[in-house]
Write an enzyme that holds these catalytic residues in place. Structure first.
Site, mmCIF file in Angstrom:
data_model
loop_
_atom_site.group_PDB
_atom_site.id
_atom_site.type_symbol
_atom_site.label_atom_id
_atom_site.label_comp_id
_atom_site.label_asym_id
_atom_site.label_seq_id
_atom_site.Cartn_x
_atom_site.Cartn_y
_atom_site.Cartn_z
ATOM 1 C CE1 TYR A 95 -4.259 -1.704 -0.140
ATOM 2 C CE2 TYR A 95 -3.058 -3.251 1.330
ATOM 3 C CZ TYR A 95 -4.094 -2.757 0.710
ATOM 4 O OH TYR A 95 -5.250 -3.617 0.533
ATOM 5 C CG HIS A 96 -1.031 5.271 0.661
ATOM 6 N ND1 HIS A 96 -2.053 4.278 0.761
ATOM 7 C CD2 HIS A 96 -1.091 5.867 1.563
ATOM 8 C CE1 HIS A 96 -2.960 4.692 1.863
ATOM 9 N NE2 HIS A 96 -2.138 5.552 2.300
ATOM 10 N N GLY A 97 2.866 4.659 0.758
ATOM 11 C CA GLY A 97 3.644 5.017 1.731
ATOM 12 C C GLY A 97 4.782 4.333 2.253
#
Length: 181
Positions: A95-97
């Site tokens: 997922y993001h980050g």
């Protein structure tokens, strides 16, 4: 293509095949495949140029030296950073980050190995020469600096095993202490 099918299957928000082509995770993986090949051919500048172009377009940075398996899905990928010696096996969800980074400055392997079917939650930091086991889950925002066994779930900062796996490990440690007395 496997990645297109993977994105369609893993994201319930996609309503048509055409929407898959709007995903930055798809584009960064296409760029990475080419950049990685250039890197293996020792065309380092061209490989980095391509990876930096992909970063500018997608917000996802994958070093061209990183090894990325089939059907790796980077969902909402903005801010993902994957270091040079990272190895990501097949069917991993990121997922993001997320950062797959080093914990020290040295030559050679210094980034994590992510085994197949692992899931890494938003904003997680996975640092150092560690291994994340098959099917392991890392919670959002976790800081992971130690190996995770197959099927383990890690949450928190610093990351700690939770659930049945953690209970079994505590029992084993207690038995070892009793034996050593």
């Amino acid at each position: 293509m496997n990645l297109i099918r993977t994105i369609k299957q893993r994201d319930p928000a996609i309503h048509s095949w055409a929407e898959v082509f709007l995903y930055p995770g798809l584009w960064v993986m296409l760029f990475h495949r080419i950049a990685h090949r250039l890197y293996k051919w020792r065309l380092y500048f061209l490989a980095r140029l391509l990876s930096q172009t992909a970063r500018s377009l997608t917000g996802i940075e994958i070093h061209p030296g990183a090894t990325v398996g089939k059907s790796v899905f980077i969902d909402h990928g903005t801010g993902v950073v994957i270091g040079e010696t990272a190895i990501i096996e097949d069917n991993v969800l990121i997922y993001h980050g997320v950062t797959l980074g080093a914990s020290e400055v040295k030559r050679g392997r210094r980034h994590p190995i992510i085994k197949e079917n692992a899931i890494i939650g938003a904003g997680a930091l996975v640092l150092g020469e560690i291994t994340i086991g098959k099917g392991a889950k890392i919670g959002a925002g976790a800081l992971v600096i130690k190996d995770i066994p197959d099927g383990g779930t890690v949450v928190g900062e610093p990351g700690r095993l939770v659930g049945q796996e953690a209970s079994l490990r505590r029992e084993i440690e207690e038995l070892k202490r009793q034996i050593n007395k």
